[in-house]
Design a protein around this motif. Structure first.
Motif, PDB file in Angstrom:
ATOM      1  N   THR A 441       0.796  -1.227   0.000  1.00 58.27           N
ATOM      2  CA  THR A 441       0.000   0.000   0.000  1.00 58.27           C
ATOM      3  C   THR A 441       0.831   1.280   0.000  1.00 58.27           C
ATOM      4  OG1 THR A 441      -0.164  -0.150   2.422  1.00 58.27           O
ATOM      5  CG2 THR A 441      -1.966  -1.094   1.122  1.00 58.27           C
ATOM      6  N   TYR A 443       2.944   1.901  -2.334  1.00 59.94           N
ATOM      7  CA  TYR A 443       2.659   2.255  -3.718  1.00 59.94           C
ATOM      8  C   TYR A 443       1.570   1.307  -4.169  1.00 59.94           C
ATOM      9  CZ  TYR A 443       5.440  -1.756  -5.459  1.00 59.94           C
ATOM     10  OH  TYR A 443       5.921  -2.999  -5.735  1.00 59.94           O
ATOM     11  N   HIS A 444       1.093   1.394  -5.390  1.00 60.68           N
ATOM     12  CA  HIS A 444      -0.132   0.687  -5.762  1.00 60.68           C
ATOM     13  C   HIS A 444       0.129  -0.271  -6.928  1.00 60.68           C
ATOM     14  CE1 HIS A 444      -2.043   4.632  -4.163  1.00 60.68           C
ATOM     15  NE2 HIS A 444      -1.751   3.807  -3.170  1.00 60.68           N
ATOM     16  N   HIS A 469      -8.571  -1.182   0.643  1.00 62.65           N
ATOM     17  CA  HIS A 469      -7.346  -0.636   0.045  1.00 62.65           C
ATOM     18  C   HIS A 469      -7.578  -0.384  -1.441  1.00 62.65           C
ATOM     19  CE1 HIS A 469      -5.519  -1.292   3.815  1.00 62.65           C
ATOM     20  NE2 HIS A 469      -5.123  -2.530   3.650  1.00 62.65           N
ATOM     21  N   ASP A 470      -8.732   0.219  -1.748  1.00 61.47           N
ATOM     22  CA  ASP A 470      -9.107   0.488  -3.138  1.00 61.47           C
ATOM     23  C   ASP A 470      -8.581   1.853  -3.542  1.00 61.47           C
ATOM     24  OD1 ASP A 470     -10.271   0.655  -5.603  1.00 61.47           O
ATOM     25  OD2 ASP A 470     -12.313   0.956  -4.860  1.00 61.47           O
ATOM     26  N   HIS A 471      -7.734   1.873  -4.576  1.00 58.00           N
ATOM     27  CA  HIS A 471      -7.157   3.132  -5.049  1.00 58.00           C
ATOM     28  C   HIS A 471      -7.640   3.494  -6.458  1.00 58.00           C
ATOM     29  CE1 HIS A 471      -4.159   1.393  -2.134  1.00 58.00           C
ATOM     30  NE2 HIS A 471      -4.466   2.548  -1.561  1.00 58.00           N
ATOM     31  N   HIS A 477     -15.709  -1.302  -8.507  1.00 58.35           N
ATOM     32  CA  HIS A 477     -15.660  -0.796  -7.142  1.00 58.35           C
ATOM     33  C   HIS A 477     -16.348  -1.860  -6.286  1.00 58.35           C
ATOM     34  CE1 HIS A 477     -17.114   1.357  -3.541  1.00 58.35           C
ATOM     35  NE2 HIS A 477     -15.912   1.902  -3.613  1.00 58.35           N
ATOM     36  N   THR A 497     -14.652   2.335   0.720  1.00 61.65           N
ATOM     37  CA  THR A 497     -14.593   3.699   0.194  1.00 61.65           C
ATOM     38  C   THR A 497     -15.914   4.035  -0.470  1.00 61.65           C
ATOM     39  OG1 THR A 497     -13.653   2.881  -1.886  1.00 61.65           O
ATOM     40  CG2 THR A 497     -12.103   3.587  -0.184  1.00 61.65           C
TER      41      THR A 497
END
Length: 646
Positions: A441, A443-444, A469-471, A477, A497
């Motif tokens: 987390t 970086y993605h 941990h959704d970026h 989604h 989120t």
């Protein structure tokens, strides 16, 4: 002439000083299933392991091998056969069906002997195939090291022609190293540190082993897709990687009529078109048989015409099947068995779970951080069950992040999984990370991994992060929320989120309502029993359980109608050890739900209804209907050997 039993012939080959191994017998697992006593010594031997690349000349090596634990290999020579104990292959050594039923072994040997059929001797090659060994395997044939593999969920093969003899028995040794919990590896739910949602590990040769006879120039791989327009894209891979003429024929399985006959060459990608194909859907899973002839080689396969995509429907981004919105609905399916752990006791046991899912009117199964034998996906192809396929999670302990090497290995094994399974039409979605397990987390990496998967397989959707941990990566989604769904709602609970309208809304997990089964149907180990109350929602009785299930389905229906929910995963197919929230108990003997009532609630036909050109899921809940249910039970027995004593 009287033929001697094979065991007598084998014993004649043993060195005079070799001690007889401890004979195989099924050890009583903590909880059995209706199939435990039916498994026998060769439950998987008659099942062709790779249904999308079939040949006639093959030989199963499943059955009774021998086994012994060891220290690290450290260049040691394979030990003399037989080894200390007989063991069932395929199986997990932690299982009762294995005949070993021990936990905590890290280094071990497996061994067997085999003969080569006489018809395989004329200018042909002999291939040795392993469908899955957990975790690292080094293979020897007659003392020669012939290959190795890392990764507990994927198949591997080797050409053993130069190491075998056709005049007498040959020996196979497999050295296995399984570092579960000791290294950060893709291991899914397996753990030696048993807890509520992490379960007994699987070690060893847990899927089938087999031999195959092929010509000098043979087909070793096939990439084959077919879409809703009739476009077929095919690449035939050969061992020599030389362009070789071949013929491909496609036949409608329903009518027996040829729909395509093409002259192509190997090791190049070609496309051609089939006119007006029957499309694959959960309601009508139409398949087409495929045969490929190349010189002296011939393989049989199958395919289906269908297109997985996404698109706007009434202003909402939806998953599309053949251009139409289909709501994905089905259970989280972990593929655990009390008698076999990772290995179903028989093929019919495996099919039983899928048949129940289909019978209840669901159209999807989420295969949860495990890769099944290929015949599982063949069954989904033929039954009409969409599959959301998870990558087995990497587990990281002691609050540290994966190293660069561990992350690279995770990515490599992800690619192997996609390549291995991408011909199966039932698979609709690839999942990369589950609930942050092993996810970096700071970086993605899910963005790069998503693009890598899409390059390997542009025909499917990618769920980069299911849970949290959704970026913003991937097509979905996807949140998890127990017990009530929060699918595309204008509210959310941490660590989820807010809904992202630029991606498809998926309720990746919800439900999880629990009801403690009778002791006869309960995994009886103390660590599991002590964590039952950690189940997301526990009910005192069947009446409140059914009331709550109906409430959750109603809430989901409303979120589909009011917001943008496009799919949901109900937890789960069966209880697993200390989790008691399954549609069935862990032993598959009790179906918790009333099947007839569930079908009425869900209404089959793909869960879809069309009303004024707006497509949405309909559950047809009947508030006044009685919540009473009828349990479906069969006689069971439960037993608890000393290794499981608490």
């Amino acid at each position: 002439m009287t033929l001697l039993p094979i065991a007598v012939l084998l014993s004649a080959l043993l060195p005079p000083c070799a001690a007889a191994p401890e004979p195989y017998k099924v050890l009583e697992p903590p909880l059995d299933t209706p199939w435990t006593s039916r498994a026998g010594n060769t439950p998987w031997a008659a099942t062709y392991p790779r249904p999308q690349l079939r040949r006639d000349l093959w030989q199963s090596l499943d059955g009774i091998w021998t086994f012994q634990p060891t220290e690290e290999i450290d260049n040691q020579a394979p030990p003399a056969l037989p080894l200390e104990k007989e063991v069932l292959v395929p199986s997990c050594i932690e299982s009762g069906l294995s005949g070993i039923q021990v936990m905590g072994v890290t280094n071990m040997w497996f061994g067997t002997k085999f003969s080569v059929p006489p018809l395989w001797t004329n200018n042909r090659r002999v291939l040795l195939h392993f469908e899955a060994v957990d975790y690292e395997a080094t293979v020897y044939v007659n003392g020669d090291e012939v290959g190795s593999n890392r990764g507990g969920y994927t198949r591997f093969s080797m050409d053993i022609t130069e190491s075998i003899t056709h005049s007498e028995f040959n020996e196979i040794h497999v050295y296995v190293f399984d570092p579960t919990d000791n290294l950060s590896i893709p291991q899914g739910k397996q753990t030696k540190r048993l807890s509520h949602i992490f379960y007994t590990p699987c070690t060893g040769i847990w899927q089938s082993v087999w031999l195959e006879s092929v010509p000098e120039n043979y087909i070793w791989g096939l990439d084959l897709t077919a879409d809703m327009t009739g476009n077929v894209t095919v690449t035939v891979h050969t061992n020599k990687q030389q362009s070789t003429p071949l013929e491909i024929n496609i036949v409608d399985t329903a009518t027996g009529k040829y729909v395509a006959a093409e002259q192509l060459v190997s090791d190049k990608t070609f496309s051609f078109t089939v006119d007006s194909p029957k499309l694959w859907t959960p309601d009508s899973p139409s398949l087409y048989n495929v045969t490929i002839k190349m010189g002296d080689d011939e393989v049989a396969s199958y395919t289906a015409f269908r297109t997985i995509s996404s698109g706007m429907v009434d202003g909402v981004l939806r998953p599309l099947l053949n251009g139409e919105f289909v709501f994905y609905f089905g259970p989280l399916d972990q593929g655990y068995w009390p008698d076999g752990i990772y290995t179903p006791p028989t093929p019919s046991a495996m099919a039983h779970d899928l048949e129940l899912i289909k019978r209840l009117g669901m159209n999807m199964v989420r295969k949860h951080i495990k890769v099944e034998p290929e015949v599982f996906y063949e069954a989904c192809d033929r039954m009409g069950l969409l599959v959301i396929q998870d990558m087995p999670s990497m587990r990281v302990f002691d609050n540290r992040r994966p190293t660069d090497d561990e992350q690279a290995e995770f990515g490599r094994q992800l690619e192997v999984m996609v390549r291995q399974l991408r011909n199966h039409p039932s698979i609709a979605v690839w999942v990369i990370y589950n609930e942050g397990w092993g996810q970096i987390t700071d970086y993605h990496p899910e963005f790069e991994l998503t693009e890598r998967v899409k390059r390997l397989d542009p025909t499917r959707l990618v769920d980069a992060v299911t849970g949290w941990h959704d970026h913003g990566a991937g097509d979905f989604h996807d949140n998890h929320h127990y017990a009530e769904p929060q699918c595309s709602t204008p509210w959310y609970s941490q660590p989820n989120t807010a809904y992202d309208a630029n991606r498809i809304a998926l309720q990746g997990e919800f439900g999880g309502i629990g009801l403690r089964p009778d002791d006869d149907n309960l995994w009886p180990l103390r660590p599991a029993i002590d964590t039952i109350n950690e189940t997301y929602e526990i009910h005192a009785g069947i009446e409140s359980y059914h009331y709550r299930a109906r409430t959750l389905l109603r809430l989901l229906r409303e979120q589909v109608e009011m917001y943008a929910c496009s799919g949901a995963v109900y937890t789960q197919t069966t209880d697993v050890e200390g989790e008691v929230n399954g549609l069935m108990t862990y032993d598959r003997r009790v179906v918790r739900i009333d099947e007839e009532a569930w079908r009425e609630d869900v209404k089959a036909d793909g869960l879809m209804a069309t009303n004024n050109d707006a497509t949405f899921i309909v559950f047809y809940l009947e508030a006044t209907r009685s919540v009473n249910t009828t349990f479906h039970e069969v006689t069971n027995r439960r037993c608890c050997p000393s290794m499981w004593a608490t």
